[in-house]
Design an enzyme around this catalytic site. Structure first.
Site, PDB file in Angstrom:
ATOM      1  N   SER A  11       0.971  -1.115  -0.413  1.00  0.00           N
ATOM      2  CA  SER A  11       0.069  -0.927  -0.405  1.00  0.00           C
ATOM      3  C   SER A  11       1.291   1.556   0.451  1.00  0.00           C
ATOM      4  CB  SER A  11      -0.941  -0.433   1.245  1.00  0.00           C
ATOM      5  OG  SER A  11      -0.427   0.541   2.449  1.00  0.00           O
ATOM      6  N   SER A  12       2.190   1.510   0.491  1.00  0.00           N
ATOM      7  CA  SER A  12       2.679   2.226   0.510  1.00  0.00           C
ATOM      8  C   SER A  12       4.445   1.830   0.337  1.00  0.00           C
ATOM      9  CB  SER A  12       2.878   3.346   1.576  1.00  0.00           C
ATOM     10  OG  SER A  12       3.378   2.407   2.760  1.00  0.00           O
ATOM     11  N   ASP A  54      -2.897  -9.981   6.080  1.00  0.00           N
ATOM     12  CA  ASP A  54      -1.960  -9.417   7.079  1.00  0.00           C
ATOM     13  C   ASP A  54      -0.942 -10.474   7.679  1.00  0.00           C
ATOM     14  OD1 ASP A  54      -1.364  -8.508   9.735  1.00  0.00           O
ATOM     15  OD2 ASP A  54      -3.058  -9.098  10.761  1.00  0.00           O
ATOM     16  N   SER A 132      15.093  -7.171   2.394  1.00  0.00           N
ATOM     17  CA  SER A 132      15.957  -7.200   4.027  1.00  0.00           C
ATOM     18  C   SER A 132      16.058  -6.138   4.471  1.00  0.00           C
ATOM     19  CB  SER A 132      17.122  -8.443   4.393  1.00  0.00           C
ATOM     20  OG  SER A 132      17.688  -8.598   5.258  1.00  0.00           O
ATOM     21  N   TYR A 146      15.195  -3.668  15.171  1.00  0.00           N
ATOM     22  CA  TYR A 146      15.261  -3.721  13.991  1.00  0.00           C
ATOM     23  C   TYR A 146      15.824  -4.429  13.277  1.00  0.00           C
ATOM     24  CZ  TYR A 146      14.746  -2.218   9.024  1.00  0.00           C
ATOM     25  OH  TYR A 146      14.114  -2.315   7.512  1.00  0.00           O
ATOM     26  N   LYS A 150      16.031  -8.558  10.794  1.00  0.00           N
ATOM     27  CA  LYS A 150      16.257  -8.237   9.422  1.00  0.00           C
ATOM     28  C   LYS A 150      18.085  -9.398   9.190  1.00  0.00           C
ATOM     29  CE  LYS A 150      13.841  -5.458   7.496  1.00  0.00           C
ATOM     30  NZ  LYS A 150      12.813  -5.581   6.352  1.00  0.00           N
ATOM     31  N   THR A 181      11.642   7.047   1.163  1.00  0.00           N
ATOM     32  CA  THR A 181       9.987   6.898   1.484  1.00  0.00           C
ATOM     33  C   THR A 181       9.309   7.494   2.881  1.00  0.00           C
ATOM     34  OG1 THR A 181      10.378   4.999   2.255  1.00  0.00           O
ATOM     35  CG2 THR A 181      10.630   5.410   0.084  1.00  0.00           C
TER      36      THR A 181
END
Length: 274
Positions: A11-12, A54, A132, A146, A150, A181
Site C-alpha cells: 500500500s505504500s 495481514d 531485508s 530492527y 532483518k 519513502t
C-alpha cells in the site's frame, strides 16, 4: 504469457513503487495490504489486483491465499516486503512494540513463505524474494530490534533455500539503505526520557538516518528495477542482492575491517567514543 507477482505491504513505500513498476512492465500484480482501504490508486491501476492480507495472521494469509488462487492460475513470485521499524533503547523497549516488529518483519515473512511453498511445489516453480536491509548485514546504534529481525530474515531465507532446491524454487534477499519513502517517518521510537545520554544519542542517530534518506533521492527506482531483474532472472541457489552506495559501502567496510575495527569505526563516527 504474463507472469504474476504477489507483494506484501504494497500500500505504500517500496511495496507500492514496486507494484507500479511491475504492472507497467506487463506483470500481473497481486498487491496485498493489511486493509483494502489503503489500496488508494493501486486499485484502479491496470494489471494490479488488491487483496487484504495481514502477514501477522495465519488465518488472514490463508483466506487471502485461497481467494488469490481462485482468481489467478499461477503465482510466479512472492515478494515479502511488509515491514516496519522500531528505534528504541533496550532498557526502554515495550513488549507490544517488540512483538509487533518481530511479528511483521520476521514471522510475517515466515508465515507467508510457509503458505505458498505448497503452491510453488505443485507448480514445480516459484520464487521468494524477501526485502531485508543493510541492517541484516551490519549492526548500528539503536538497531537492536530492527536489525535483529532483518538478520533473522537472512538466516531464515538461506536455511529455507536448501529445503527447496529440488522443487525449482528460488530464494533470495535484497538489502538496501534508507530509501526516500515514508518508512523513516513511520518508525516507532521510544519516548524522550530523563536519561540525557539516551536523548542525545536518539537525536543524533535519527538526524543521521534522515540525512541519509534525503541524499538517496535516486535509490527507489534503482531498487524497483533491481527487484524486477531478480524476478525476471531467478537463480537456482540462494543469493543476496545489495543495492545502492550506502549498503554496498557498509557491507564492504564491515567485511574488510572485521568486527573489532568496524565496531571501533561506528563508536568514533556516531557515538564520539574512542
Amino acid at each position: 504469457m504474463n507472469k504474476t507477482i504477489l507483494i506484501t505491504g504494497a500500500s505504500s513505500g517500496i511495496g507500492k513503487e514496486t507494484a507500479l513498476y511491475f504492472a507497467k512492465n506487463n506483470w500481473t500484480v497481486i498487491a496485498t495490504m493489511i486493509s483494502i482501504d489503503l489500496a488508494d490508486g493501486l486499485a484502479t491501476t491496470p494489471n494490479v489486483f488488491c487483496y487484504e492480507l495481514d502477514v501477522t495472521s495465519t488465518e488472514s494469509i490463508i483466506r487471502a491465499k485461497n481467494k488469490i488462487l481462485n482468481e489467478h492460475k499461477i503465482v510466479n513470485v512472492v515478494l515479502n516486503n511488509a515491514g516496519l521499524g522500531y528505534r528504541s533503547f533496550v532498557e526502554l523497549s515495550e513488549d507490544h512494540k517488540i512483538d509487533n516488529i518481530v511479528n511483521v518483519n520476521w514471522l510475517g515473512a515466515v508465515k507467508v513463505c510457509r503458505a505458498f511453498i505448497p503452491v510453488f511445489r505443485s507448480q514445480n516453480s516459484g520464487q521468494f524474494i524477501t526485502i531485508s536491509s543493510i541492517a541484516g548485514l551490519v549492526n548500528l546504534p539503536l538497531g537492536s530490534f530492527y536489525h535483529s529481525t532483518k538478520q533473522a530474515v537472512e538466516s531464515f531465507s538461506e536455511c529455507m533455500a536448501y529445503e527447496l532446491l529440488d522443487f525449482n524454487i528460488s530464494v533470495s534477499t535484497v538489502q538496501f539503505g534508507n530509501a526516500p519513502t515514508s518508512f523513516q517517518s513511520n518508525v516507532a521510537k521510544c519516548n524522550t526520557t530523563k536519561i540525557h545520554t539516551y536523548n542525545r544519542l536518539m537525536d543524533k542517530v535519527t538526524a543521521i538516518l534522515h540525512k541519509k534518506t534525503k541524499k538517496n533521492i535516486n535509490l527507489t527506482p534503482i531498487i524497483t528495477k533491481t527487484i524486477f531483474n531478480i524476478a525476471e532472472n531467478p537463480k537456482k541457489n540462494f543469493k543476496r542482492y545489495t543495492i545502492g552506495f550506502d549498503a554496498n559501502f557498509m557491507s564492504s567496510i564491515r567485511r574488510l575491517l572485521g568486527y573489532k575495527a568496524f565496531n571501533s569505526l561506528i563508536r568514533k563516527s556516531v557515538l564520539g567514543h574512542f
